[in-house]
Scaffold this motif. Structure first.
Motif, PDB file in Angstrom:
ATOM      1  N   VAL A 127       0.564  -1.061  -0.297  1.00  0.00           N
ATOM      2  CA  VAL A 127       0.417   0.072  -0.036  1.00  0.00           C
ATOM      3  C   VAL A 127       0.982   1.069  -0.036  1.00  0.00           C
ATOM      4  O   VAL A 127       0.243   2.553  -0.251  1.00  0.00           O
ATOM      5  CB  VAL A 127      -0.965   0.275   0.810  1.00  0.00           C
ATOM      6  N   ASN A 128       2.148   1.063   0.674  1.00  0.00           N
ATOM      7  CA  ASN A 128       3.376   2.413   0.414  1.00  0.00           C
ATOM      8  C   ASN A 128       3.572   2.340  -0.924  1.00  0.00           C
ATOM      9  O   ASN A 128       3.652   4.179  -0.990  1.00  0.00           O
ATOM     10  CB  ASN A 128       4.312   1.625   1.097  1.00  0.00           C
ATOM     11  N   VAL A 129       3.163   1.979  -2.005  1.00  0.00           N
ATOM     12  CA  VAL A 129       3.952   2.339  -2.963  1.00  0.00           C
ATOM     13  C   VAL A 129       3.499   3.429  -3.913  1.00  0.00           C
ATOM     14  O   VAL A 129       2.999   4.126  -4.359  1.00  0.00           O
ATOM     15  CB  VAL A 129       3.719   0.719  -4.612  1.00  0.00           C
ATOM     16  N   PRO A 130       1.933   3.337  -4.464  1.00  0.00           N
ATOM     17  CA  PRO A 130       0.481   3.951  -4.764  1.00  0.00           C
ATOM     18  C   PRO A 130       0.754   6.062  -4.024  1.00  0.00           C
ATOM     19  O   PRO A 130       0.625   6.856  -4.612  1.00  0.00           O
ATOM     20  CB  PRO A 130      -0.500   4.057  -4.610  1.00  0.00           C
ATOM     21  N   VAL A 131       0.908   5.644  -2.963  1.00  0.00           N
ATOM     22  CA  VAL A 131       1.654   7.035  -1.749  1.00  0.00           C
ATOM     23  C   VAL A 131       2.453   6.884  -2.255  1.00  0.00           C
ATOM     24  O   VAL A 131       2.682   9.010  -2.376  1.00  0.00           O
ATOM     25  CB  VAL A 131       1.698   6.750  -0.406  1.00  0.00           C
ATOM     26  N   VAL A 132       3.700   6.184  -2.758  1.00  0.00           N
ATOM     27  CA  VAL A 132       4.622   7.168  -2.502  1.00  0.00           C
ATOM     28  C   VAL A 132       5.109   7.668  -4.086  1.00  0.00           C
ATOM     29  O   VAL A 132       5.599   8.923  -3.733  1.00  0.00           O
ATOM     30  CB  VAL A 132       6.149   6.334  -2.666  1.00  0.00           C
ATOM     31  N   ALA A 133       3.676   7.409  -4.854  1.00  0.00           N
ATOM     32  CA  ALA A 133       4.212   7.712  -6.193  1.00  0.00           C
ATOM     33  C   ALA A 133       3.563   9.139  -5.774  1.00  0.00           C
ATOM     34  O   ALA A 133       4.254  10.352  -7.010  1.00  0.00           O
ATOM     35  CB  ALA A 133       3.170   6.614  -7.130  1.00  0.00           C
ATOM     36  N   VAL A 134       2.280   9.245  -5.343  1.00  0.00           N
ATOM     37  CA  VAL A 134       2.249  10.575  -5.123  1.00  0.00           C
ATOM     38  C   VAL A 134       2.358  12.175  -4.626  1.00  0.00           C
ATOM     39  O   VAL A 134       2.335  12.977  -4.994  1.00  0.00           O
ATOM     40  CB  VAL A 134       0.184   9.829  -4.746  1.00  0.00           C
ATOM     41  N   SER A 135       2.825  11.013  -3.333  1.00  0.00           N
ATOM     42  CA  SER A 135       3.826  12.185  -3.094  1.00  0.00           C
ATOM     43  C   SER A 135       5.140  12.636  -4.094  1.00  0.00           C
ATOM     44  O   SER A 135       5.324  13.437  -4.490  1.00  0.00           O
ATOM     45  CB  SER A 135       4.907  11.462  -2.182  1.00  0.00           C
ATOM     46  N   LEU A 136       5.711  12.160  -4.555  1.00  0.00           N
ATOM     47  CA  LEU A 136       7.395  12.073  -6.032  1.00  0.00           C
ATOM     48  C   LEU A 136       6.639  13.517  -6.532  1.00  0.00           C
ATOM     49  O   LEU A 136       6.904  14.677  -6.610  1.00  0.00           O
ATOM     50  CB  LEU A 136       7.589  10.628  -6.834  1.00  0.00           C
ATOM     51  N   THR A 137       5.051  13.611  -7.154  1.00  0.00           N
ATOM     52  CA  THR A 137       5.018  14.325  -8.196  1.00  0.00           C
ATOM     53  C   THR A 137       4.420  14.984  -7.022  1.00  0.00           C
ATOM     54  O   THR A 137       4.785  16.493  -7.267  1.00  0.00           O
ATOM     55  CB  THR A 137       3.231  13.467  -8.591  1.00  0.00           C
ATOM     56  N   ALA A 138       4.230  14.920  -6.621  1.00  0.00           N
ATOM     57  CA  ALA A 138       3.960  16.937  -5.590  1.00  0.00           C
ATOM     58  C   ALA A 138       4.730  17.232  -5.186  1.00  0.00           C
ATOM     59  O   ALA A 138       5.182  18.996  -5.559  1.00  0.00           O
ATOM     60  CB  ALA A 138       2.715  16.372  -3.965  1.00  0.00           C
TER      61      ALA A 138
END
Length: 563
Positions: free
Chosen positions: A208-219
């Motif tokens: 579940v960390n993976v999608p959160v990490v992807a959004v965080s990198l974009t932001a």
């Protein structure tokens, strides 16, 4: 030889809220650095992005807390991890995290905090995906260590960036929100973990960390500005190596002593003693090297030392008892992972509610009173666990967790402000590293010491009831309450006789453990009461908010003097 003390702080300008901590801003008499207008305008959006980055770092640990019982189960439900392996799954993350924070903070100051934030986020996301598909406890421990490596570059960068996008008068409020974000992650983690474990396999808590990490990198790429120290320090590889080696040896010895129920056994005593010697060598090295990973001169400031001590002791107590409470709620009380996660919500929600507003109490009563009262509240709540048994009403458990969270919410923001504002703004990466390092060290030692104490007392209490098991199975079943209950299930109807003694032995061990944790919280209250600044009497012509502003240092005293 000792170096001269770090930059002495200047008093806050009249009318600027101080919250009992020394200001940042550079060397005495130097110009006050202003935040660029274009950064100032989007400072709250930047803080929101930093909170998202903080979310997945804290979320991972809070999810893992409700999953330890599942991971301890046999395949295919779990991977058959023993209690000591579970402790290492938690501590491998914390030890690598704590050991690398000094260097991560210095690298952020040198090459840019946004760059180190992005790097750490990528590493953390990749390691999370690998941990989700671990086939054995050893693989899980290894991937957790890599996750700690990534997190070491994320956590200090978030706080360092915060200090560089907010002006000094807004920093206490921003730090309160930052600490509240930890409460959000703690609140979401157990519930999300419980939902995932009810519908998916145990590895989903990492995936579940993976999608959160992807959004965080974009932001981060779109919103967060770059910042760095114009005169950064050099890396200290010897200091980093000594800190990691010392901590690993010390915690290994403590966990091994818990496994054997004998802290004096050579395989426990020798590593622990070796760890203490290596950590002593680390301190000597840091005092002598011209480019230390951790500047020991900071610890000559009483306020800085008290704040760091408070952080360490409160997380020592919190993480150890959180580890214990999961087994109490699931193994003894029979709640599912989701139910246990929901029951832990008050501990987190109160931090979200109260942490951002704790600065108002600090402004009125002083950091000393607020932090000491918060730590004593935490100690009382931990001691209340000693009255819990198999029939304790759920509302009583919830009330204790609510009060404990409220106590913590009035400790963490003031001590974090004290640490961060004791240093110049351009050294924010180093200051954040110190703050987070001792937080992680406290948590790691809490899990190791209190977890090992729980294991030792439990084994001593339950061994006399394991006579029906074969010798090999008897030793494994005595390691934890979950191991005993698993052995009872394998015995079928004959194993029913083990359930009540196992639960009773666990409760006895839990009572001893929580009282030790309460003692650590009381020690923290004594430390902050002795050294944090109090509310000063009104002085002619000064605004109420500036009454706690620090005085110039005098010989032999810390940056705030002493009351």
């Amino acid at each position: 030889m000792d170096r001269p003390p770090p930059h002495a702080p200047r008093p806050a300008p009249d009318g600027a809220p101080d919250d009992g901590a020394p200001p940042s801003g550079g060397a005495p008499g130097g110009p006050v650095r202003e935040v660029p207008p274009e950064v100032h305008r989007r400072r709250w959006a930047i803080l929101a992005v930093l909170m998202l980055s903080l979310l997945f770092v804290v979320l991972d640990n809070s999810i893992l807390n409700v999953a330890v019982k599942t991971i301890a189960g046999p395949p295919p439900v779990g991977i058959g991890a023993t209690q000591s392996q579970l402790e290492w799954a938690i501590n491998a993350y914390s030890l690598v995290f704590a050991g690398l924070l000094f260097t991560a903070g210095l690298l952020g100051d040198r090459i840019g905090r946004r760059r180190t934030l992005v790097f750490g986020t990528v590493v953390f996301g990749a390691a999370s995906a690998l941990a989700a598909f671990a086939d054995s406890p050893v693989e899980l421990v290894a991937y957790r260590a890599v996750m700690g490596f990534g997190a070491a570059f994320v956590m200090p960068a978030t706080l360092a960036i915060l200090m560089n996008v907010f002006e000094r008068d807004e920093q206490p409020k921003a730090i309160g929100v930052w600490v509240g974000a930890v409460g959000v992650a703690i609140a979401i983690g157990p519930v999300l973990g419980g939902l995932l474990l009810e519908h998916f396999w145990w590895g989903s808590i990492f995936l579940v960390n993976v999608p959160v990490v992807a959004v965080s990198l974009t932001a981060v790429a779109l919103i967060v500005p770059e910042s760095r120290d114009p005169a950064p320090g050099r890396i200290d590889p010897v200091g980093v190596a000594l800190s990691i080696l010392g901590l690993v040896l010390l915690v290994f010895g403590i966990i091994r002593g818990g496994e054997l129920a004998d802290l004096t056994h050579p395989t426990a005593l020798l590593p622990a003693a070796g760890g203490l010697l290596v950590l002593a060598a680390f301190v000597v090295h840091e005092r002598r090297t011209p480019h230390p990973a951790l500047d020991m001169a900071y610890f000559r400031q009483p306020v800085f030392l008290a704040a760091v001590g408070g952080i360490t002791l409160v997380f020592f107590a919190l993480m150890g008892v959180t580890f214990v409470s999961v087994f109490y709620l699931q193994s003894v009380r029979g709640f599912s992972p989701l139910q246990a996660g929901l029951l832990l919500l008050p501990l987190a929600v109160t931090q979200l509610l109260f942490a951002p507003r704790s600065r108002l109490l600090v402004r009125r009563f002083g950091a000393r009173t607020v932090c000491a009262a918060g730590l004593l509240t935490v100690a009382a709540c931990l001691a209340a666990f000693a009255a819990f048994d198999t029939g304790t009403p759920v509302w009583a458990v919830e009330l204790v967790l609510f009060a404990q969270g409220a106590g913590m919410a009035h400790v963490m923001p003031p001590v974090t402000v004290a640490v961060m504002q004791a240093l110049p703004r351009e050294k924010a990466g180093s200051g954040s590293a110190v703050n987070t390092t001792f937080r992680q060290i406290g948590g790691a030692l809490g899990v190791a010491v209190l977890g090992s104490l729980l294991s030792a007392v439990y084994r001593g209490s339950v061994e006399e009831h394991l006579g029906a098991l074969p010798p090999g199975a008897r030793e494994r079943a005595g390691e934890s309450v979950e191991a005993t209950l698993a052995a009872a299930r394998r015995l079928g109807p004959a194993g029913e006789a083990l359930v009540a003694p196992a639960q009773s032995a666990f409760l006895s061990a839990m009572h001893v453990t929580v009282l030790c944790a309460a003692g650590a919280a009381v020690a923290g209250a004594v430390v902050v009461a002795a050294f944090l600044p109090g509310r000063r009497p009104p002085e002619g012509g000064r605004a109420p908010e500036a009454r706690d502003a620090p005085r110039e240092p005098v010989a032999g005293r810390g940056p705030l003097g002493s009351d």
